[in-house]
Every structure is written in structure tokens, then in C-alpha cells.
Design a protein around this motif. Structure first.
Motif, PDB file in Angstrom:
ATOM      1  N   VAL A  79      47.702  47.781  32.462  1.00 26.72           N
ATOM      2  CA  VAL A  79      46.622  47.787  33.036  1.00 26.72           C
ATOM      3  C   VAL A  79      45.565  46.755  32.181  1.00 26.72           C
ATOM      4  CG1 VAL A  79      44.308  48.754  33.866  1.00 26.72           C
ATOM      5  CG2 VAL A  79      46.800  49.841  34.352  1.00 26.72           C
ATOM      6  N   MET A  80      45.603  47.107  30.887  1.00 27.70           N
ATOM      7  CA  MET A  80      44.988  46.299  29.973  1.00 27.70           C
ATOM      8  C   MET A  80      45.130  44.767  29.918  1.00 27.70           C
ATOM      9  SD  MET A  80      42.313  48.338  29.076  1.00 27.70           S
ATOM     10  CE  MET A  80      41.525  47.033  27.643  1.00 27.70           C
ATOM     11  N   THR A 104      39.473  44.765  37.181  1.00 25.84           N
ATOM     12  CA  THR A 104      40.845  44.689  38.086  1.00 25.84           C
ATOM     13  C   THR A 104      40.685  45.938  38.778  1.00 25.84           C
ATOM     14  OG1 THR A 104      42.265  45.510  36.591  1.00 25.84           O
ATOM     15  CG2 THR A 104      41.790  43.211  36.436  1.00 25.84           C
ATOM     16  N   THR A 105      41.445  45.736  40.160  1.00 24.02           N
ATOM     17  CA  THR A 105      41.557  46.687  40.833  1.00 24.02           C
ATOM     18  C   THR A 105      42.199  48.002  39.928  1.00 24.02           C
ATOM     19  OG1 THR A 105      41.662  45.532  42.888  1.00 24.02           O
ATOM     20  CG2 THR A 105      42.729  47.782  42.952  1.00 24.02           C
ATOM     21  N   ASP A 106      43.252  47.679  39.209  1.00 25.32           N
ATOM     22  CA  ASP A 106      43.925  48.917  38.518  1.00 25.32           C
ATOM     23  C   ASP A 106      42.944  49.292  37.498  1.00 25.32           C
ATOM     24  OD1 ASP A 106      46.163  48.959  39.917  1.00 25.32           O
ATOM     25  OD2 ASP A 106      47.245  47.532  38.611  1.00 25.32           O
ATOM     26  N   TYR A 107      42.322  48.758  36.840  1.00 24.14           N
ATOM     27  CA  TYR A 107      41.049  49.047  35.782  1.00 24.14           C
ATOM     28  C   TYR A 107      40.263  50.060  36.567  1.00 24.14           C
ATOM     29  CZ  TYR A 107      38.053  48.602  31.629  1.00 24.14           C
ATOM     30  OH  TYR A 107      37.431  48.890  30.532  1.00 24.14           O
ATOM     31  N   ALA A 108      39.760  49.288  37.526  1.00 19.27           N
ATOM     32  CA  ALA A 108      38.335  50.346  38.260  1.00 19.27           C
ATOM     33  C   ALA A 108      39.081  51.544  38.637  1.00 19.27           C
ATOM     34  CB  ALA A 108      37.945  49.553  39.433  1.00 19.27           C
ATOM     35  N   ARG A 109      40.225  51.638  39.448  1.00 21.68           N
ATOM     36  CA  ARG A 109      40.846  52.745  39.555  1.00 21.68           C
ATOM     37  C   ARG A 109      40.897  53.617  38.566  1.00 21.68           C
ATOM     38  NH1 ARG A 109      44.921  50.951  42.097  1.00 21.68           N
ATOM     39  NH2 ARG A 109      44.041  50.866  44.206  1.00 21.68           N
TER      40      ARG A 109
END
Length: 275
Positions: free
Chosen positions: A178-179, A122-127
Motif C-alpha cells: 500500500v505504501m 490512493t484507494t487502498d491507503y484511504a481504506r
């Protein structure tokens, strides 16, 4: 992966595809007498992002290129044609060939012992993952990574077969919120009949594989192996390497829980660790 950090003369439109794209956007916008705020509204983004794209400081999302072709009357699809080149040069030279091959793959097999691979983040995980490297261009890195996922959303999507260690599910990245979102996305992939997600349950025994790797298969031609590593990954195409990679992947899938049990394991992890 990191976005290329070579110095580019932003006054020179040939300095890089990114600079060229930004200059073309500014020329078209000024030709129409359109304020940046109006273009930002049409592209559903902020004024500052338009300014940074025009100056060659930010990678445009695909949606921005599509908005430019809608807003500028004589573009004739120019911006969406330029966009893949801009995105390709967002990756370092050693990774560009892999991205080109990944875009053409019919089947993508991936193993990762510690993290969700970029193709399913996801975007937040990648960030959160990319922020650990303290990059100056974090949002460009995130944009480039997320854009790769379009191969799973195209009309004939690439088939993904993902094998993960159970530790990937409990290794908290970016916090519980995020998780929860990331494992929810993984659960959706596990339910998609196009894809396969298998989890290697932690039973106290190490399976012997500690490096992330993947195998790309194509409608025509031989497979290609990608091995992730530091400071860079590498591609393998020799028959002996391909045979070893396929054998290793087959063994990992045999060790892993079946897809239905893997989906249940994702559910239980969500409940036990992130509820």
C-alpha cells in the motif's frame, strides 16, 4: 469523516438523495426489462453493487451514474445531475460545506504532520486509514473520499500545495504494498508542474505545528481555512484567523525541503523502507 448514518425509509423515495437515486435506477432498469447483471456489466461493477445502490445502501461512483445515462435511453443526463447531490449527502453535515468550497477552490494548500490527506490518498491507503475507525459503511467512506480528488483532474485543475512531515512517508499504513503505491502516487504529484509537494525533513527538532490544516483560495472572494480535528473539523474565515493560517503555512514551507529535494526524499524513502 463518516457517511451520515441516519435511518432512512428505503420505501420512501424522498427519504434521502441516495434512496431517490437508487429508486430511479431501479425504475429505469425495470422499465427496460433489464436484468441487474446486464446493468452491472454496462457499469463495469458487480451485481451486488447494483442491488445495494438500488436499495439506497451504497453510494454510486460517478462512473455508475454516467453508465446509467448511457444505458437508459430517456434519462437525458438525469443521473449525472443527481450524482453530486448524492455524494454531498454522503458526508456528515459539518463537512458538507467544506466539500462544496473545496470543489470551487483554485488553490488548495494543505499541511499534515502524520498522514497523507484524503485529497491525495490512493484507494487502498484511504481504506486502511478509514478501517481503523471500524465503520459499518467502509466502502461508502472510501468512495466519498476518493471522489473528492476529481478537483485535481478537471479541465482546469485546482493547484495543490502540500507540506508533510517526513514521518508521513515512513508511517506505514496498510502495509508495504500500500505504501509503495501511495508514495508512487505522491511522487507523481511532486513531478506534476501544476502542484507542489514539500517534505519537512526530520532533523530531531519539532516545528511546533501538530494539527492538520489547509487554506482554500478561490478565483474570487476571500480564502477559507479548514482545521482538521476530533470529533470534527471546522472552517475559519475571519481576517485574523486567515492571517495566522497564511503565516503558519509560509513558515512551514520555509522549513520544508524545496520541491526537487522533497521528490528525492520520497524516492529514498521508497528505496530504504518499501523496496
Amino acid at each position: 469523516m463518516s457517511v451520515e448514518t441516519e435511518e432512512a425509509d428505503t420505501a420512501d423515495p424522498t427519504a434521502s438523495p441516495l434512496v431517490h437515486f437508487g429508486r430511479e435506477v431501479r425504475l429505469e432498469r425495470e422499465r427496460l426489462g433489464m436484468p441487474r447483471q446486464e446493468l452491472a456489466k454496462a457499469a463495469t461493477c458487480g451485481y451486488s453493487l447494483v442491488a445495494k445502490i438500488e436499495s439506497g445502501d451504497r453510494i454510486p461512483p460517478r462512473e455508475f451514474a454516467e453508465a446509467c445515462d448511457r444505458v437508459f435511453p430517456h434519462s437525458n443526463g438525469r443521473f449525472i445531475r443527481l450524482w453530486p447531490l448524492v455524494l454531498r449527502y454522503a458526508f456528515p453535515p459539518w463537512f458538507r460545506r467544506y466539500v462544496e468550497l473545496e470543489e470551487k477552490a483554485a488553490v488548495v494548500r494543505m499541511f499534515n504532520p502524520q498522514l497523507l490527506p484524503g485529497l491525495v490518498q490512493t484507494t487502498d491507503y484511504a481504506r486502511a486509514v478509514l478501517r481503523t475507525g471500524r465503520p459499518a459503511n467502509l466502502e461508502d467512506l472510501v468512495t466519498a473520499r476518493i471522489e473528492r480528488q476529481r478537483i485535481l483532474q478537471r479541465e482546469q485543475p485546482a493547484r495543490l500545495w502540500l507540506v508533510l512531515n517526513q514521518a508521513v512517508l515512513t508511517h506505514t499504513v496498510g502495509g508495504p504494498d500500500v505504501m509503495r503505491a501511495q508514495l508512487g502516487h505522491l511522487r507523481d504529484l511532486a513531478e506534476d508542474p501544476t502542484h507542489r509537494v514539500q517534505i519537512i525533513a526530520d532533523k530531531g527538532r519539532h516545528h511546533g505545528y501538530h494539527s492538520p490544516f489547509g487554506v482554500l483560495s478561490f478565483p474570487e472572494g476571500s480564502d477559507v481555512v479548514h482545521v482538521d480535528g476530533f470529533p470534527r473539523g471546522y472552517l475559519l474565515a475571519e481576517p485574523d484567523d486567515l492571517e495566522k493560517a497564511r503565516g503558519a503555512y509560509d513558515l512551514l514551507t520555509a522549513m520544508a525541503c524545496p520541491p526537487d529535494e522533497s521528490a528525492d526524499l520520497i524516492d529514498s524513502t521508497l528505496k530504504d523502507h518499501y523496496s
